[in-house]
Design an enzyme around this catalytic site. Structure first.
Site, short mmCIF file in Angstrom:
data_model
loop_
_atom_site.label_atom_id
_atom_site.label_comp_id
_atom_site.label_asym_id
_atom_site.label_seq_id
_atom_site.Cartn_x
_atom_site.Cartn_y
_atom_site.Cartn_z
CG ASP A 132 -15.87 5.53 5.02
OD1 ASP A 132 -15.54 6.33 4.13
OD2 ASP A 132 -16.05 4.32 4.80
CB SER A 146 -22.01 11.28 4.58
OG SER A 146 -23.07 10.65 5.27
NE ARG A 199 -4.06 -1.92 2.03
CZ ARG A 199 -5.26 -1.76 1.48
NH1 ARG A 199 -5.64 -0.59 1.02
NH2 ARG A 199 -6.09 -2.78 1.40
CG HIS A 226 -19.31 6.40 3.20
ND1 HIS A 226 -18.54 5.32 2.84
CD2 HIS A 226 -20.23 5.94 4.07
CE1 HIS A 226 -18.99 4.25 3.48
NE2 HIS A 226 -20.00 4.60 4.24
CG ASN A 279 -15.03 9.38 0.50
OD1 ASN A 279 -15.08 9.06 -0.68
ND2 ASN A 279 -15.45 8.57 1.47
N1 NHR Z 1 -8.74 6.48 3.33
C1 NHR Z 1 -8.72 7.04 4.55
N2 NHR Z 1 -7.56 7.03 5.20
N3 NHR Z 1 -9.82 7.59 5.13
C2 NHR Z 1 -10.98 7.57 4.49
O1 NHR Z 1 -12.04 8.11 5.08
C3 NHR Z 1 -11.09 6.99 3.20
C4 NHR Z 1 -9.91 6.44 2.65
C5 NHR Z 1 -9.94 5.84 1.38
C6 NHR Z 1 -11.14 5.71 0.70
C7 NHR Z 1 -13.61 5.97 0.56
C8 NHR Z 1 -14.36 4.88 1.36
C9 NHR Z 1 -15.87 4.95 1.13
O2 NHR Z 1 -16.43 6.02 0.88
C10 NHR Z 1 -12.31 6.22 1.26
C11 NHR Z 1 -12.29 6.87 2.49
C12 NHR Z 1 -12.59 1.75 0.16
C13 NHR Z 1 -12.75 0.91 1.25
C14 NHR Z 1 -12.15 -0.48 1.25
O3 NHR Z 1 -12.37 -1.27 2.15
C15 NHR Z 1 -13.46 1.36 2.36
C16 NHR Z 1 -13.98 2.64 2.37
C17 NHR Z 1 -13.80 3.50 1.27
C18 NHR Z 1 -13.11 3.04 0.17
N4 NHR Z 1 -11.36 -0.83 0.21
C19 NHR Z 1 -10.66 -2.11 0.05
C20 NHR Z 1 -9.17 -1.96 0.36
O4 NHR Z 1 -8.58 -3.00 0.73
C21 NHR Z 1 -10.76 -2.63 -1.36
C22 NHR Z 1 -12.18 -2.84 -1.79
C23 NHR Z 1 -12.35 -3.06 -3.29
O5 NHR Z 1 -11.39 -2.88 -4.07
O6 NHR Z 1 -13.47 -3.37 -3.68
O7 NHR Z 1 -8.58 -0.88 0.20
O8 NHR Z 1 -16.57 3.93 1.30
C1 GAR Z 2 -20.94 6.15 -5.23
O1 GAR Z 2 -22.22 5.79 -4.76
C2 GAR Z 2 -20.02 6.42 -4.05
O2 GAR Z 2 -20.65 6.98 -2.95
C3 GAR Z 2 -19.56 5.04 -3.73
O3 GAR Z 2 -19.43 4.36 -4.95
C4 GAR Z 2 -20.27 4.96 -5.93
C5 GAR Z 2 -19.40 5.39 -7.08
O4 GAR Z 2 -20.16 5.75 -8.18
N1 GAR Z 2 -18.31 5.06 -3.04
C6 GAR Z 2 -17.86 4.04 -2.35
O5 GAR Z 2 -18.50 3.04 -2.17
C7 GAR Z 2 -16.48 4.23 -1.79
N2 GAR Z 2 -16.10 3.05 -1.13
P1 GAR Z 2 -19.51 6.52 -9.41
O6 GAR Z 2 -18.22 5.80 -9.79
O7 GAR Z 2 -20.52 6.41 -10.49
O8 GAR Z 2 -19.27 7.93 -8.98
#
Ligand code: NHR
Ligand code: GAR
Length: 216
Positions: free
Chosen positions: A149, A140, A69, A113, A111
């Site tokens: 999040d 949100s 990462r 969410h 972001n």
């Molecule tokens: N990073 C931080 N440090 N803080 C936040 O609030 C973040 C972030 C990165 C992304 C978006 C978030 C969402 O809106 C976001 C917020 C990915 C995952 C996840 O579990 C969770 C939350 C969000 C985005 N991702 C997996 C991972 O291992 C992969 C999942 C996949 O590829 O389908 O990174 O929901």
């Molecule tokens: C959106 O609903 C967003 O809130 C969500 O994915 C969709 C993306 O749509 N985000 C997440 O779930 C982040 N983990 P889009 O690619 O059409 O904008």
């Protein structure tokens, strides 16, 4: 007084419909900003095509080609910095970002969410709302902090959950609202009306409540 348009970089992983809403709002001048680059972590993401269709530089940094990462985050950060952004927008970006990365962009990083935070941080939010028999669900916009999040909410929008909703139906109802509220908040950041101070969100120098500007 000349208003300098803010430089916006968008990070996306999928369809990019939220990215499109922001690109369109910039084109119409409802966001006082310019999308200077769109970056995905997925080579096949449709968001890349949306950016090229709008003559916006589009790049993929495929996380699968990095050992861990931190090296992915370093490459992503270098690509972002090249564009010298004022604002960095996660729009359906699906990779968790390291603490070091988030701290570097603190206050510039937003972001959206798909849940009414603090409910349902993480993934599969629509299914979780249905499984819990929630009557309302939503989305949100928040400042990103190292806690996943967990950053302070700026604005939310609610949608009803109907009895026989599938996760897909609920997701598309939420998306309609996302396309309305995300450009508004991006514009607020471009106009410096919102700020992050001591991990709290401020609007016109006033601290926002837990559910953001439109809380009830
Ligand atoms: N990073 C931080 N440090 N803080 C936040 O609030 C973040 C972030 C990165 C992304 C978006 C978030 C969402 O809106 C976001 C917020 C990915 C995952 C996840 O579990 C969770 C939350 C969000 C985005 N991702 C997996 C991972 O291992 C992969 C999942 C996949 O590829 O389908 O990174 O929901
Ligand atoms: C959106 O609903 C967003 O809130 C969500 O994915 C969709 C993306 O749509 N985000 C997440 O779930 C982040 N983990 P889009 O690619 O059409 O904008």
């Amino acid at each position: 007084m000349t208003i300098h348009k803010k430089r916006i970089v968008i990070l996306a992983s999928g369809s990019g419909s939220n990215a499109q809403a922001i690109i369109d709002a910039c084109a119409k001048d409802t966001i006082k900003g310019t999308v200077v680059k769109l970056i995905t972590n997925v080579p096949s993401a449709y968001a890349l095509e949306r950016a090229s269709n709008a003559n916006i530089e589009a790049t993929c940094i495929d996380h699968k080609t990095f050992a861990d990462r931190d090296t992915f985050d370093a490459a992503l950060s270098a690509e972002i910095d090249h564009a010298e952004p004022d604002v960095v927008v996660l729009a359906g970006f699906m990779r968790i970002l390291s603490e070091g990365f988030v701290k570097k962009y603190l206050g510039k990083l937003l972001n959206i969410h798909p849940s009414l935070l603090p409910k349902y941080p993480g993934l599969h939010t629509h299914k979780r709302a249905i499984d819990n028999n929630d009557e309302e669900h939503g989305t949100s916009v928040h400042f990103v902090t190292p806690e996943l999040d967990g950053g302070p909410v700026i604005l939310q929008a609610k949608v009803p959950v109907f009895e026989d909703d599938t996760a897909e139906e609920l997701a598309s109802r939420v998306l309609v609202q996302e396309h309305k509220i995300y450009p508004i908040v991006v514009n607020w950041l471009c106009n410096e009306r919102i700020a992050l101070k001591n991990m709290k969100a401020y609007f016109d120098e006033m601290e926002l409540p837990e559910c953001g500007y439109a809380s009830d």
